[in-house]
Design a protein around this motif. Sequence first.
Motif, PDB file in Angstrom:
ATOM      1  N   THR A 269      51.890  36.275  32.505  1.00  0.00           N
ATOM      2  CA  THR A 269      50.582  36.837  32.154  1.00  0.00           C
ATOM      3  C   THR A 269      49.453  36.007  32.752  1.00  0.00           C
ATOM      4  O   THR A 269      48.454  36.553  33.253  1.00  0.00           O
ATOM      5  N   LYS A 273      46.678  37.389  35.458  1.00  0.00           N
ATOM      6  CA  LYS A 273      45.240  37.265  35.220  1.00  0.00           C
ATOM      7  C   LYS A 273      44.561  36.563  36.395  1.00  0.00           C
ATOM      8  O   LYS A 273      43.482  36.970  36.852  1.00  0.00           O
ATOM      9  N   LYS A 276      44.316  38.871  39.443  1.00  0.00           N
ATOM     10  CA  LYS A 276      43.264  39.869  39.251  1.00  0.00           C
ATOM     11  C   LYS A 276      41.893  39.265  39.513  1.00  0.00           C
ATOM     12  O   LYS A 276      41.040  39.878  40.187  1.00  0.00           O
ATOM     13  N   GLU A 277      41.664  38.068  39.023  1.00  0.00           N
ATOM     14  CA  GLU A 277      40.360  37.425  39.171  1.00  0.00           C
ATOM     15  C   GLU A 277      40.084  36.963  40.595  1.00  0.00           C
ATOM     16  O   GLU A 277      38.979  37.126  41.109  1.00  0.00           O
TER      17      GLU A 277
END
Length: 296
Positions: A269, A273, A276-277
């Motif tokens: 996870t 994240k 994505k950032e």
Amino acid sequence: MNREKSHKAQVFEGVLSIVVNAVLFAAKFWVGLITGSVALMADAWHTMSDSLTSIFVVAAAKLASQKPDKEHPFGHGRWELIASLIIAFILGMIGYGFLDNSIERFQNREAVVYGMLAIAITAISILIKEALAQYAFYLGRKHDNPVITADGWHHRTDSLSSVIVLIGIVVTQFVDGLWWMDSVLGVICALAIFYAAFKIMKDAITRILGEEPKQELIDALQDEVEKLFNSNLELHHFHLHNYISSKELTFHIRLDKDMTIEQGHDIATAIEKMVKEKFDMETTIHVEPLEESHSE
């Protein structure tokens, strides 16, 4: 937000192309009628085809900007690739028409008398079309937009075909007996159009079929994961699904086999994240035990 800017840039480039090419078409077509040159007429219609394909550029931007829905959970971004294929098809049809016309003229031994007006209009067209091509390539690179890049290639081939036509016109001013020049120039213009169609179609089909992530992306991901966990998680088995408006990346990592499911989930996870950032991609990660060997 990036895709919104890309769509706005696509619409702006498309509208600019439509207006400029319509003006250039009128000028070239007029000179082509005066001289009776198939090469100038081919060049004029190549320019007009830029306006026609730019309509697809604008339409694709509008369609691709739609939000994901139940039937299209990954968005509508691939409308841009569909538009690229349509542009390539139109270019191919235009190229075939002028190739056929040029061959017929050669067989009939039809000659053309050019003038200074033809030289002036063609030279101006070259400068304007190359400027449009450079601007489209810039926007295409900036926004990673294949449709704007495809339109740029259309501008570029129009510019190159005009260069060839200009050279032929200038040569006929100093050398007599070149009755075949216009036909040969028409064939060269047709081949330039075919090349543009091939390049655009190849790029669009490659993206539709699926792409191997670039090594630069893989290296950057590995560096970021090592910074995040201060450890090499042996990232491998990468797959990239490019929906233009969004990108889906999948890959495998290897973790200590004694970790709990919850610990493995937390690590995956955290990586998702981060991706994505930093890379603006959705990610799915498959976890493998570190001690087992796997074929990649």
